[in-house]
Design a protein around this motif. Structure first.
Motif, PDB file in Angstrom:
ATOM      1  N   GLU A  36       0.803  -1.010  -0.114  1.00  0.00           N
ATOM      2  CA  GLU A  36      -0.267   0.228   0.301  1.00  0.00           C
ATOM      3  C   GLU A  36       0.464   1.093   0.056  1.00  0.00           C
ATOM      4  OE1 GLU A  36      -0.438  -2.414   2.493  1.00  0.00           O
ATOM      5  OE2 GLU A  36       0.424  -1.843   4.478  1.00  0.00           O
ATOM      6  N   TRP A  39       6.560   1.874   2.326  1.00  0.00           N
ATOM      7  CA  TRP A  39       7.465   1.163   3.455  1.00  0.00           C
ATOM      8  C   TRP A  39       6.955  -0.453   3.654  1.00  0.00           C
ATOM      9  CZ3 TRP A  39       5.353  -1.969   6.978  1.00  0.00           C
ATOM     10  CH2 TRP A  39       7.040  -2.556   8.261  1.00  0.00           C
ATOM     11  N   ARG A  40       5.509  -1.067   3.197  1.00  0.00           N
ATOM     12  CA  ARG A  40       5.653  -2.064   2.862  1.00  0.00           C
ATOM     13  C   ARG A  40       6.183  -3.024   2.127  1.00  0.00           C
ATOM     14  NH1 ARG A  40       2.956  -4.881   6.577  1.00  0.00           N
ATOM     15  NH2 ARG A  40       1.176  -3.011   6.666  1.00  0.00           N
ATOM     16  N   ASP A 113       4.866  -6.950  12.524  1.00  0.00           N
ATOM     17  CA  ASP A 113       4.735  -5.890  12.181  1.00  0.00           C
ATOM     18  C   ASP A 113       3.785  -5.504  13.459  1.00  0.00           C
ATOM     19  OD1 ASP A 113       4.038  -2.454  11.118  1.00  0.00           O
ATOM     20  OD2 ASP A 113       3.267  -4.011   9.702  1.00  0.00           O
ATOM     21  N   ARG A 114       2.477  -5.346  12.973  1.00  0.00           N
ATOM     22  CA  ARG A 114       0.903  -5.371  12.805  1.00  0.00           C
ATOM     23  C   ARG A 114       0.402  -6.183  13.912  1.00  0.00           C
ATOM     24  NH1 ARG A 114      -2.383  -3.261   8.341  1.00  0.00           N
ATOM     25  NH2 ARG A 114      -1.108  -1.496   7.354  1.00  0.00           N
ATOM     26  N   PHE A 132       3.671   1.399  18.234  1.00  0.00           N
ATOM     27  CA  PHE A 132       2.811   2.298  17.061  1.00  0.00           C
ATOM     28  C   PHE A 132       2.212   3.481  18.179  1.00  0.00           C
ATOM     29  CE2 PHE A 132       1.391  -1.474  14.323  1.00  0.00           C
ATOM     30  CZ  PHE A 132       2.997  -1.463  13.748  1.00  0.00           C
ATOM     31  N   PRO A 164      -1.410  -0.321  13.333  1.00  0.00           N
ATOM     32  CA  PRO A 164      -1.013   1.417  12.939  1.00  0.00           C
ATOM     33  C   PRO A 164      -2.056   2.055  13.601  1.00  0.00           C
ATOM     34  CG  PRO A 164      -0.779   0.142  11.787  1.00  0.00           C
ATOM     35  CD  PRO A 164      -1.228  -1.138  12.487  1.00  0.00           C
ATOM     36  N   ARG A 168      -1.497   4.989  16.669  1.00  0.00           N
ATOM     37  CA  ARG A 168      -0.843   5.689  16.034  1.00  0.00           C
ATOM     38  C   ARG A 168      -1.774   7.368  16.816  1.00  0.00           C
ATOM     39  NH1 ARG A 168       1.801   3.807  10.798  1.00  0.00           N
ATOM     40  NH2 ARG A 168       3.821   2.770  11.608  1.00  0.00           N
ATOM     41  N   PHE A 192      -3.576   4.553   4.181  1.00  0.00           N
ATOM     42  CA  PHE A 192      -2.572   4.493   4.089  1.00  0.00           C
ATOM     43  C   PHE A 192      -1.741   4.378   2.728  1.00  0.00           C
ATOM     44  CE2 PHE A 192      -2.659   1.695   7.905  1.00  0.00           C
ATOM     45  CZ  PHE A 192      -1.869   2.647   8.943  1.00  0.00           C
ATOM     46  N   HIS A 220      -1.198   9.230   9.264  1.00  0.00           N
ATOM     47  CA  HIS A 220      -0.544   7.551  10.511  1.00  0.00           C
ATOM     48  C   HIS A 220       0.762   7.049   9.134  1.00  0.00           C
ATOM     49  CE1 HIS A 220      -4.045   7.285  12.327  1.00  0.00           C
ATOM     50  NE2 HIS A 220      -4.201   8.139  13.103  1.00  0.00           N
ATOM     51  N   ASN A 221       0.908   7.405   8.020  1.00  0.00           N
ATOM     52  CA  ASN A 221       1.844   6.978   7.759  1.00  0.00           C
ATOM     53  C   ASN A 221       2.276   8.445   6.097  1.00  0.00           C
ATOM     54  OD1 ASN A 221       0.550   6.929   5.430  1.00  0.00           O
ATOM     55  ND2 ASN A 221       1.095   4.991   4.237  1.00  0.00           N
ATOM     56  N   ASP A 249       6.874   6.237   9.443  1.00  0.00           N
ATOM     57  CA  ASP A 249       7.343   5.367   8.263  1.00  0.00           C
ATOM     58  C   ASP A 249       9.567   6.122   7.937  1.00  0.00           C
ATOM     59  OD1 ASP A 249       5.434   3.791   8.488  1.00  0.00           O
ATOM     60  OD2 ASP A 249       5.472   4.264   6.032  1.00  0.00           O
ATOM     61  N   LEU A 269      10.155   4.184  10.751  1.00  0.00           N
ATOM     62  CA  LEU A 269       9.623   2.961  11.120  1.00  0.00           C
ATOM     63  C   LEU A 269      11.048   1.970  10.481  1.00  0.00           C
ATOM     64  CD1 LEU A 269       7.955   0.543  12.509  1.00  0.00           C
ATOM     65  CD2 LEU A 269       6.369   0.842  10.068  1.00  0.00           C
TER      66      LEU A 269
HETATM   67  O1  AHR Z   1       1.993  -1.275   9.991  1.00  0.00           O
HETATM   68  C1  AHR Z   1       2.817  -0.333   9.160  1.00  0.00           C
HETATM   69  C2  AHR Z   1       2.061   0.545   8.879  1.00  0.00           C
HETATM   70  O2  AHR Z   1       1.837   0.398   7.325  1.00  0.00           O
HETATM   71  C3  AHR Z   1       3.376   1.013   7.903  1.00  0.00           C
HETATM   72  O3  AHR Z   1       3.411   2.414   9.143  1.00  0.00           O
HETATM   73  C4  AHR Z   1       2.396   1.954   6.921  1.00  0.00           C
HETATM   74  O4  AHR Z   1       3.326   2.603   5.848  1.00  0.00           O
HETATM   75  C5  AHR Z   1       2.044   0.555   6.570  1.00  0.00           C
HETATM   76  O5  AHR Z   1       0.726   0.589   5.684  1.00  0.00           O
END
Ligand code: AHR
Length: 309
Positions: A36, A39-40, A113-114, A132, A164, A168, A192, A220-221, A249, A269
């Motif tokens: 997305e 970063w990903r 990550d999440r 986060f 996130p 956040r 995102f 948020h990003n 990020d 991040l």
């Molecule tokens: O889960 C982290 C977030 O997911 C990142 O900050 C964002 O860029 C990505 O989509």
């Protein structure tokens, strides 16, 4: 069976190395969110490249932002009898059933990550990720300082229901709530993405008569902030000067914006996190032990000089 594989793997590896082919001792199925933002894909690339360094056969599944795809991928990994499953979950809810299926199949699940929101924490071994909530706090604290505690803020939220976006926001709000002069006056999800952030900022610009009285944009990003910057420039505004721009990020495109002064701060991040994740997984597969449910990767704040400095 599992232990036998561990004992046999080095011998098989040696034979295959002598034969000029590579051998993998461990197979990991990784269900990734999608691609997305900037970063990903950087995170995916690092996971794929560092898997080779650790001798891991990584089965990579891109869910294209859809939880249904992740559930299918995890079930496919279970059917393939991988040694471990790694999930970067799109959203926090809806995981109980598939995690129970992995547990019944005796395949350990790790989160990258999440986060997930499950009652029974024994359904996964551990989560390895940044904090986060702290990222939101760092963004809020920077903004409180830069605006001297007086700021009307527009917020571009991440994917609704994702860890996130939830954390956040909470972290950011926990800081600004300590300053009576700071408040979020508009908030909307840009999912995102750069396009999402641009659309959301266009709506904010319209609703506030060209961001009249708005002191900051918290995204948020970075990708949503990059979209917001585009929208502001198209409206004749000067991001980074007219409005403070803070996001999360610290991707290369955001570093450029910071250098140009069109953005003011970004919380990093880290994306090269295979080196944090794989050793934990491999050690566990060698010798399963109780791990803390969360292994935290550090975050840092980066900022340019602000117009108020
Ligand atoms: O889960 C982290 C977030 O997911 C990142 O900050 C964002 O860029 C990505 O989509």
């Amino acid at each position: 069976m599992r232990q036998l594989k561990w004992i046999a793997a080095p011998a098989a590896g040696l034979l295959m190395m002598l034969a000029g082919t590579s051998a993998f001792a461990v197979t990991i199925g990784f269900s990734q969110v999608g691609d997305e933002g900037d970063w990903r894909p950087a995170f995916s690339k690092d996971m794929q490249e560092s898997a080779k360094t650790y001798g891991i056969d990584l089965k990579f599944a891109d869910a294209q932002g859809k939880q249904e795809e992740q559930l299918k991928a995890v079930r496919a990994f279970i059917a393939q009898r991988v040694d471990a499953i790694l999930i970067a979950p799109v959203v926090v809810t809806g995981w109980d059933q598939v995690l129970k299926e992995a547990k019944a199949a005796k395949i350990p699940v790790f989160l990258a990550d999440r986060d997930v929101d499950v009652q029974d924490k024994s359904l996964f071994v551990t989560r390895i990720s940044a904090d986060f909530n702290l990222e939101g706090k760092l963004a809020g604290a920077w903004l409180a300082q830069a605006s001297k505690g007086q700021c009307n803020i527009v917020e571009e939220q991440g994917t609704v229901g994702s860890a996130p976006a939830i954390e956040r926001k909470k972290g950011f709000e926990s800081i600004i709530s300590q300053f009576p002069g700071m408040k979020i006056v508009k908030t909307q999800s840009g999912d995102f993405t750069t396009e999402g952030g641009k659309k959301v900022m266009e709506a904010f610009i319209k609703a506030t008569d060209n961001l009249k009285g708005i002191c900051a944009s918290f995204a948020h990003n970075d990708n949503m902030q990059l979209g917001a910057i585009q929208a502001m420039k198209e409206a004749g505004l000067k991001p980074g000067t007219d409005v403070l721009m803070v996001s999360v990020d610290y991707v290369p495109a955001m570093k450029e914006e910071l250098a140009k002064g069109e953005a003011n701060a970004s919380v990093e991040l880290r994306s090269a996190i295979g080196k944090y994740i794989y050793p934990v997984m491999l050690d566990y597969l060698k010798k399963p032990t109780d791990l803390p449910k969360w292994i935290v990767i550090p975050s840092d704040l980066h900022h340019a000089a602000t117009p108020l400095d």
